[in-house]
Design a protein around this motif. Structure first.
Motif, PDB file in Angstrom:
ATOM      1  N   GLY A 253      -5.246  36.653  31.993  1.00  0.00           N
ATOM      2  CA  GLY A 253      -4.630  36.447  30.686  1.00  0.00           C
ATOM      3  C   GLY A 253      -3.420  37.332  30.461  1.00  0.00           C
ATOM      4  O   GLY A 253      -2.943  38.013  31.372  1.00  0.00           O
ATOM      5  N   CYS A 254      -2.909  37.316  29.235  1.00  0.00           N
ATOM      6  CA  CYS A 254      -1.745  38.142  28.916  1.00  0.00           C
ATOM      7  C   CYS A 254      -1.687  38.399  27.413  1.00  0.00           C
ATOM      8  O   CYS A 254      -1.896  37.488  26.617  1.00  0.00           O
ATOM      9  CB  CYS A 254      -0.470  37.442  29.371  1.00  0.00           C
ATOM     10  SG  CYS A 254       1.004  38.430  29.040  1.00  0.00           S
ATOM     11  N   ASP A 255      -1.412  39.669  27.054  1.00  0.00           N
ATOM     12  CA  ASP A 255      -1.294  40.036  25.640  1.00  0.00           C
ATOM     13  C   ASP A 255       0.151  40.141  25.178  1.00  0.00           C
ATOM     14  O   ASP A 255       0.408  40.500  24.036  1.00  0.00           O
ATOM     15  CB  ASP A 255      -1.985  41.379  25.378  1.00  0.00           C
ATOM     16  CG  ASP A 255      -3.477  41.204  25.148  1.00  0.00           C
ATOM     17  OD1 ASP A 255      -3.926  40.039  25.066  1.00  0.00           O
ATOM     18  OD2 ASP A 255      -4.189  42.221  25.069  1.00  0.00           O
TER      19      ASP A 255
ATOM     20  N   THR B 238       4.045  38.622  24.331  1.00  0.00           N
ATOM     21  CA  THR B 238       4.396  37.443  23.515  1.00  0.00           C
ATOM     22  C   THR B 238       5.792  36.938  23.863  1.00  0.00           C
ATOM     23  O   THR B 238       6.572  36.612  22.965  1.00  0.00           O
ATOM     24  CB  THR B 238       4.333  37.798  22.016  1.00  0.00           C
ATOM     25  OG1 THR B 238       5.215  38.922  21.801  1.00  0.00           O
ATOM     26  CG2 THR B 238       2.942  38.133  21.541  1.00  0.00           C
ATOM     27  N   CYS B 239       6.123  36.875  25.147  1.00  0.00           N
ATOM     28  CA  CYS B 239       7.456  36.390  25.547  1.00  0.00           C
ATOM     29  C   CYS B 239       7.626  34.979  24.979  1.00  0.00           C
ATOM     30  O   CYS B 239       6.748  34.119  25.172  1.00  0.00           O
ATOM     31  CB  CYS B 239       7.592  36.392  27.059  1.00  0.00           C
ATOM     32  SG  CYS B 239       7.233  38.001  27.772  1.00  0.00           S
ATOM     33  N   THR B 240       8.762  34.758  24.314  1.00  0.00           N
ATOM     34  CA  THR B 240       8.882  33.553  23.486  1.00  0.00           C
ATOM     35  C   THR B 240       9.049  32.263  24.294  1.00  0.00           C
ATOM     36  O   THR B 240       8.953  31.185  23.732  1.00  0.00           O
ATOM     37  CB  THR B 240      10.063  33.692  22.502  1.00  0.00           C
ATOM     38  OG1 THR B 240      11.227  34.053  23.250  1.00  0.00           O
ATOM     39  CG2 THR B 240       9.793  34.738  21.444  1.00  0.00           C
ATOM     40  N   TYR B 241       9.337  32.386  25.608  1.00  0.00           N
ATOM     41  CA  TYR B 241       9.536  31.184  26.434  1.00  0.00           C
ATOM     42  C   TYR B 241       8.273  30.787  27.185  1.00  0.00           C
ATOM     43  O   TYR B 241       8.255  29.769  27.869  1.00  0.00           O
ATOM     44  CB  TYR B 241      10.653  31.456  27.475  1.00  0.00           C
ATOM     45  CG  TYR B 241      10.409  32.728  28.258  1.00  0.00           C
ATOM     46  CD1 TYR B 241       9.527  32.754  29.335  1.00  0.00           C
ATOM     47  CD2 TYR B 241      11.016  33.925  27.885  1.00  0.00           C
ATOM     48  CE1 TYR B 241       9.267  33.923  30.022  1.00  0.00           C
ATOM     49  CE2 TYR B 241      10.770  35.100  28.570  1.00  0.00           C
ATOM     50  CZ  TYR B 241       9.899  35.080  29.641  1.00  0.00           C
ATOM     51  OH  TYR B 241       9.627  36.238  30.309  1.00  0.00           O
ATOM     52  N   CYS B 242       7.209  31.578  27.082  1.00  0.00           N
ATOM     53  CA  CYS B 242       6.132  31.506  28.070  1.00  0.00           C
ATOM     54  C   CYS B 242       4.842  30.864  27.538  1.00  0.00           C
ATOM     55  O   CYS B 242       4.393  31.184  26.434  1.00  0.00           O
ATOM     56  CB  CYS B 242       5.834  32.917  28.565  1.00  0.00           C
ATOM     57  SG  CYS B 242       4.600  32.947  29.869  1.00  0.00           S
ATOM     58  N   VAL B 243       4.235  30.020  28.359  1.00  0.00           N
ATOM     59  CA  VAL B 243       2.993  29.340  27.955  1.00  0.00           C
ATOM     60  C   VAL B 243       1.736  30.158  28.273  1.00  0.00           C
ATOM     61  O   VAL B 243       0.650  29.834  27.787  1.00  0.00           O
ATOM     62  CB  VAL B 243       2.826  27.975  28.674  1.00  0.00           C
ATOM     63  CG1 VAL B 243       3.873  26.977  28.217  1.00  0.00           C
ATOM     64  CG2 VAL B 243       2.838  28.131  30.195  1.00  0.00           C
TER      65      VAL B 243
HETATM   66 FE1  SF4 Z   1       2.947  37.382  29.670  1.00  0.00          FE
HETATM   67 FE2  SF4 Z   1       4.415  35.204  30.123  1.00  0.00          FE
HETATM   68 FE3  SF4 Z   1       5.589  37.407  29.244  1.00  0.00          FE
HETATM   69 FE4  SF4 Z   1       4.638  37.322  31.740  1.00  0.00          FE
HETATM   70  S1  SF4 Z   1       6.302  36.112  30.955  1.00  0.00           S
HETATM   71  S2  SF4 Z   1       4.405  38.995  30.258  1.00  0.00           S
HETATM   72  S3  SF4 Z   1       2.828  36.051  31.433  1.00  0.00           S
HETATM   73  S4  SF4 Z   1       4.040  36.225  28.119  1.00  0.00           S
END
Ligand code: SF4
Ligand code: SAM
Length: 458
Positions: free
Chosen positions: A175-177, A179-184
């Motif tokens: 998972g991931c915490d 919040t990169c705005t382009y990322c699913v």
């Molecule tokens: Fe998480 Fe996506 Fe940002 Fe990588 S790119 S840190 S997976 S939100």
């Protein structure tokens, strides 16, 4: 070559209706997805399923999909079209057809509507429930879904299929915490969950026992690892513990988030030779304005400070990155800043992408979309600039000798391919035979932008 780890084959099949058919799994996407499929295959093998060579021969057909950039949903529906009775290509009768991964998570129940012959839809955050879901299907249930993302569980398997003969992947954090705005990813893979260090180290010991010498630790933000057990290891401490496992000669890890990169990790890389001298540190853009719109949590200057910290190590550490061009609102000046960052950072390799709007992400509805053609122009310019940098960096290695792990033999006699600790491909000649899987010293004689060439040093 395929290998299994986690349980001796003599123990199989221990549970579930034994010898009940075969499975086929196809994977689209990144290493993380590939490794998820290795674990899912392990769950099926453990339940007594055998492996089939094609979907036509399999009782269970699974598609594991990634939707980070590509039009993955379309790909999945085209695969599912093979089973559409109207097309008369493959017969879905008596088969269990399932969709896993990001597309499963995003499309959910819609998949059943568009392809009623599907019986399983499961996102990666629900993989820990897969054995129970398979049990339901085996008991005759027609449709089963696993779409919750609000979980604290990690996907622990008793058995994992290993598709790479020399490198074993080990997920340490899911998972991931961020919040990169382009990322699913935060939506499709759920919140960050670290595995316990005991479970990770047990897996690494088992890998070493079956002969693996190289492991790659995986996580979307691998370096935000926090051991949830009372031992409480931080990422750098885990890295050292993995590297000290008897039999392990190379430890890689990906992907590191710049904000979580600490001095302890660099110090560990500097002092423990088994930890490879390669760091993948995605920057995404050289413009602080764009980084802010991306919510990357660091500025251009802060990123460069991390690079300087790495370059100050006693041991040269190769640095690679990911870059997105044409993010909404990216101006020509912003893009110029990305180009100038390439000159400044002197990356040893980049993965470059044109921005692709992803469903349900904040960036998809941001103002100022960059036209497709312009995104393509920027990508080509970026790649050209980086090509020159890489050529020069690789040329500076001519004359040096590196240890490589031999990963392949060329069709031409006496030609081999190996990988350096810094993750460079080194093609070389040797009068010796049977080098596959060996560690050998190679002297570099030639360099190109993407690989090196040389001869075995004696
Ligand atoms: Fe998480 Fe996506 Fe940002 Fe990588 S790119 S840190 S997976 S939100
Ligand atoms: N978690 C990692 C990180 O933070 O960098 C990797 C995430 S993703 C699997 C790998 C790369 O895909 C990202 O670093 C980014 O460059 C790219 N990517 C992700 N979403 C994208 C999008 N919507 N359009 C273009 N590239 C994208």
């Amino acid at each position: 070559m395929e290998a299994l780890t986690g349980a001796s084959p003599a123990m199989m099949p221990p549970s579930g209706p034994a010898g009940q058919g075969t499975f086929y799994i196809e994977t689209f996407g990144c290493q993380m997805n590939d490794h998820d499929s290795e674990k899912v295959a392990g769950v099926l093998l453990r339940r007594g399923y055998g492996q089939a060579a094609s979907p036509a021969d399999a009782q269970v057909v699974l598609y594991n999909t990634c939707s980070i950039r590509e039009k993955a949903a379309q790909k999945v529906y085209s695969r599912l079209g093979l089973f559409n009775p109207k097309n008369n290509l493959l017969d879905a009768t008596d088969k269990i057809i399932g969709i896993l991964g990001c597309v499963a998570q995003q499309e959910g129940q819609r998949i059943f509507e568009r392809a009623p012959w599907v019986s399983l839809v499961c996102g990666s955050a629900s993989y820990s429930k897969l054995p129970a879901m398979l049990e339901q299907i085996e008991a005759g249930e027609r449709r089963v879904t696993g779409l919750e993302t609000d979980t604290e569980e990690t996907f622990e398997t008793e058995l994992t299929r290993r598709d790479h003969p020399l490198r074993a992947y080990v997920t340490i954090i899911e998972g991931c915490d961020k919040t990169c705005t382009y990322c699913v990813v935060p939506r499709t893979r759920g919140p960050e969950r670290s595995r316990t260090s005991a479970s990770i180290l047990r897996e690494v010991r088992e890998l070493a026992d079956v002969g693996y010498t190289e492991v790659q630790l995986l996580g979307q933000t691998v370096n935000s690892y926090r051991d949830p057990s009372s031992r409480g290891l931080r990422f750098a401490e885990l890295l050292v513990a993995v590297a000290e496992t008897p039999g392990i000669r190379r430890v890689r890890f990906t992907t590191s988030h710049p904000s979580d990169l600490d001095a302890a990790t660099i110090a560990a890389m500097d002092s423990v030779p088994q930890i490879c001298d390669h760091l993948h540190l995605p920057v995404q853009s050289g413009s602080t304005r764009v980084l802010r719109a991306m919510q990357r949590t660091y500025t251009r200057e802060e990123y460069m400070q991390k690079i300087e910290m790495v370059r100050a190590a006693r041991r040269p550490i190769s640095i690679t990155t990911d870059i997105i061009v044409g993010f909404p609102g990216e101006t020509e000046e912003d893009f110029e800043e990305t180009l100038s960052l390439l000159d400044l950072a002197q990356f040893d390799g980049i993965f470059s992408f044109r921005y692709s709007p992803r469903p349900h992400t904040p960036a998809a509805t941001m103002a100022g979309p960059v036209p497709e053609e312009e995104r393509g122009r920027r990508l080509a310019l970026l790649q050209e600039r980086q090509r020159a940098i890489q050529t020069a960096r690789n040329e500076s290695l001519v004359g040096q000798t590196f240890e490589v792990l031999v990963e392949g033999a060329s069709r031409r006699e006496n030609q081999w391919t190996g990988r350096t600790s810094s993750n460079r491909t080194l093609n070389f000649t040797s009068p010796r035979s049977g080098l596959l899987g060996e560690y050998v010293l190679v002297r570099v004689t030639q360099a190109g932008p993407n690989s090196l060439a040389g001869e075995q040093a004696f």
